[in-house]
Design an enzyme around this catalytic site. Structure first.
Site, mmCIF file in Angstrom:
data_model
loop_
_atom_site.group_PDB
_atom_site.id
_atom_site.type_symbol
_atom_site.label_atom_id
_atom_site.label_comp_id
_atom_site.label_asym_id
_atom_site.label_seq_id
_atom_site.Cartn_x
_atom_site.Cartn_y
_atom_site.Cartn_z
ATOM 1 N N SER A 114 11.075 -5.498 4.026
ATOM 2 C CA SER A 114 10.767 -5.729 5.443
ATOM 3 C C SER A 114 11.862 -5.225 6.384
ATOM 4 C CB SER A 114 10.457 -7.214 5.688
ATOM 5 O OG SER A 114 9.333 -7.611 4.924
ATOM 6 N N ASN B 203 10.047 4.722 1.078
ATOM 7 C CA ASN B 203 9.142 4.634 -0.072
ATOM 8 C C ASN B 203 7.732 4.426 0.469
ATOM 9 O OD1 ASN B 203 7.697 4.002 -2.352
ATOM 10 N ND2 ASN B 203 8.757 2.070 -2.771
ATOM 11 N N TRP B 204 6.944 5.483 0.418
ATOM 12 C CA TRP B 204 5.584 5.394 0.986
ATOM 13 C C TRP B 204 4.637 4.596 0.101
ATOM 14 C CZ3 TRP B 204 4.376 11.148 2.712
ATOM 15 C CH2 TRP B 204 5.246 11.493 3.756
ATOM 16 N N LYS B 205 5.020 4.290 -1.106
ATOM 17 C CA LYS B 205 4.140 3.614 -2.065
ATOM 18 C C LYS B 205 2.834 4.420 -2.171
ATOM 19 C CE LYS B 205 6.628 -0.561 -1.066
ATOM 20 N NZ LYS B 205 6.631 -1.999 -0.922
ATOM 21 N N GLU C 6 7.154 -3.575 -7.824
ATOM 22 C CA GLU C 6 5.694 -3.442 -7.951
ATOM 23 C C GLU C 6 5.333 -2.804 -9.291
ATOM 24 O OE1 GLU C 6 5.120 -1.441 -4.218
ATOM 25 O OE2 GLU C 6 5.555 -3.306 -3.169
ATOM 26 N N GLY D 13 7.182 -6.450 1.914
ATOM 27 C CA GLY D 13 5.866 -6.418 2.555
ATOM 28 C C GLY D 13 5.431 -7.746 3.134
ATOM 29 N N GLY E 5 9.750 0.429 3.151
ATOM 30 C CA GLY E 5 8.350 0.647 2.797
ATOM 31 C C GLY E 5 7.521 0.912 4.042
ATOM 32 N N GLY E 6 6.834 -0.120 4.522
ATOM 33 C CA GLY E 6 5.874 0.017 5.620
ATOM 34 C C GLY E 6 6.423 0.752 6.835
ATOM 35 N N HIS F 209 10.897 -0.208 -9.583
ATOM 36 C CA HIS F 209 10.478 -0.957 -8.388
ATOM 37 C C HIS F 209 9.746 -2.225 -8.832
ATOM 38 C CE1 HIS F 209 8.450 -2.031 -4.683
ATOM 39 N NE2 HIS F 209 9.345 -1.286 -4.058
ATOM 40 N N GLU G 72 16.210 -5.303 -3.821
ATOM 41 C CA GLU G 72 14.966 -5.630 -3.128
ATOM 42 C C GLU G 72 14.468 -6.994 -3.604
ATOM 43 O OE1 GLU G 72 12.949 -1.766 -1.588
ATOM 44 O OE2 GLU G 72 12.087 -2.329 -3.489
HETATM 45 P P1 13P Z 1 8.545 -3.095 2.881
HETATM 46 O O1 13P Z 1 9.595 -2.405 3.719
HETATM 47 O O2 13P Z 1 7.144 -2.698 3.257
HETATM 48 O O3 13P Z 1 8.778 -4.570 2.819
HETATM 49 O O4 13P Z 1 8.729 -2.543 1.383
HETATM 50 C C1 13P Z 1 9.993 -2.571 0.810
HETATM 51 C C2 13P Z 1 9.967 -1.822 -0.474
HETATM 52 O O5 13P Z 1 9.422 -2.278 -1.450
HETATM 53 C C3 13P Z 1 10.602 -0.489 -0.510
HETATM 54 O O6 13P Z 1 10.695 -0.003 -1.805
#
Ligand code: 13P
Length: 261
Positions: free
Chosen positions: A221, A11-13, A105, A181, A242-243, A103, A175
């Site tokens: 993470s 997930n690149w956000k 966020e 993050g 994510g990251g 999600h 999650e």
């Molecule tokens: P991180 O891997 O950056 O913690 O993000 C997780 C996430 O929200 C994937 O959808």
């Protein structure tokens, strides 16, 4: 050993414009090839911003890449007068396989409720997109030891009104909000505990067929260094990353570590 295919979704956000997306997917594809990974070992999915999807589609189709792609959100509405929204049918036409729904966020930034999630899930199912429905508790809920009840409550309300047939192919991403993050990862045991509880609840509500076929991911993470331990649990079928998915080579290394578990 289950026959659920290991799923690694990046997930690149709101990262990478469409030019950066092309470069990132090319590098990912090369690194997956170098790592000798193919779709017999796992499914690899990139989930870029909407504006990148057409570019990713062109690359994936043009180069006949085996990786898949999806979207980070979808409208609950059919095409029409909804400024700024993206219909599920548009995503299908772009060759998206997956769509992330609910999600944390989006729940926080856009006030999405479980009811919204259920409506978006309905739109995704009708457009034959595979939904990745996100659930997970806050730090306070974990500290209060209400995390399982809370997360299963999100699950119940998000899947309310569906039949097992409609949910065929479903993916749930657990999650925990406090792990996203932050560098804080849930332990493999925490992830396994919740995945097992989610699978049991799907079994109670929809029967063992759907419980056995639903893939449950962990997200928060996840990195190359911890992914193997997390996906080693019988009920954890992959990761929503994510990251650590933004760099193609790094994400390929993570996928390789997951497969080698
Ligand atoms: P991180 O891997 O950056 O913690 O993000 C997780 C996430 O929200 C994937 O959808």
């Amino acid at each position: 050993m289950s026959d659920r295919t290991l799923l690694l979704a990046g997930n690149w956000k709101m990262n990478h414009d469409h030019l950066e997306a092309i470069s990132s997917v090319q590098k990912l594809a090369w690194a997956l090839e170098d790592a000798k990974l193919d779709d017999s070992a796992c499914e690899v999915v990139v989930i870029p911003p909407f504006t990148d999807i057409r570019s990713v589609q062109t690359l994936v189709q043009g180069d006949k890449l085996w990786l898949k792609y999806g979207a980070q959100d979808v409208s609950q509405h059919a095409p029409g007068a909804h400024t700024g929204e993206i219909a599920a049918s548009f995503l299908s036409r772009l060759g998206c396989s997956y769509v992330v729904i609910g999600h944390s966020e989006r729940r926080a930034d856009n006030h999405e409720t479980n009811e919204t999630v259920a409506a978006k899930l309905r739109a995704a199912v009708e457009a034959e997109l595979t939904p990745i429905v996100c659930v997970g508790e806050s730090l306070q809920q974990r500290q209060d030891r209400t995390h399982i009840d809370f997360t299963l409550g999100q699950l119940d309300e998000s899947l309310a009104g569906f039949t097992a047939d409609e949910l065929d192919g479903l993916v749930i991403a657990y999650e925990p909000v406090w792990a996203i993050g932050t560098g804080e990862t849930a332990t493999a045991a925490d992830a396994a505990e919740m995945a097992t509880a989610i699978r049991a609840r799907i079994g109670e509500k929809f029967g063992t067929g759907l419980a056995e076929s639903t893939r449950i991911l962990y997200g928060g993470s996840v990195k190359t260094a911890n992914v193997a331990e997390i996906v080693a649990s019988a009920d954890v079928d992959g990761a929503l990353v994510g990251g650590a998915s933004l760099s193609g080579p790094d994400f390929a290394a993570l996928c390789k570590a997951a497969v080698a578990k």
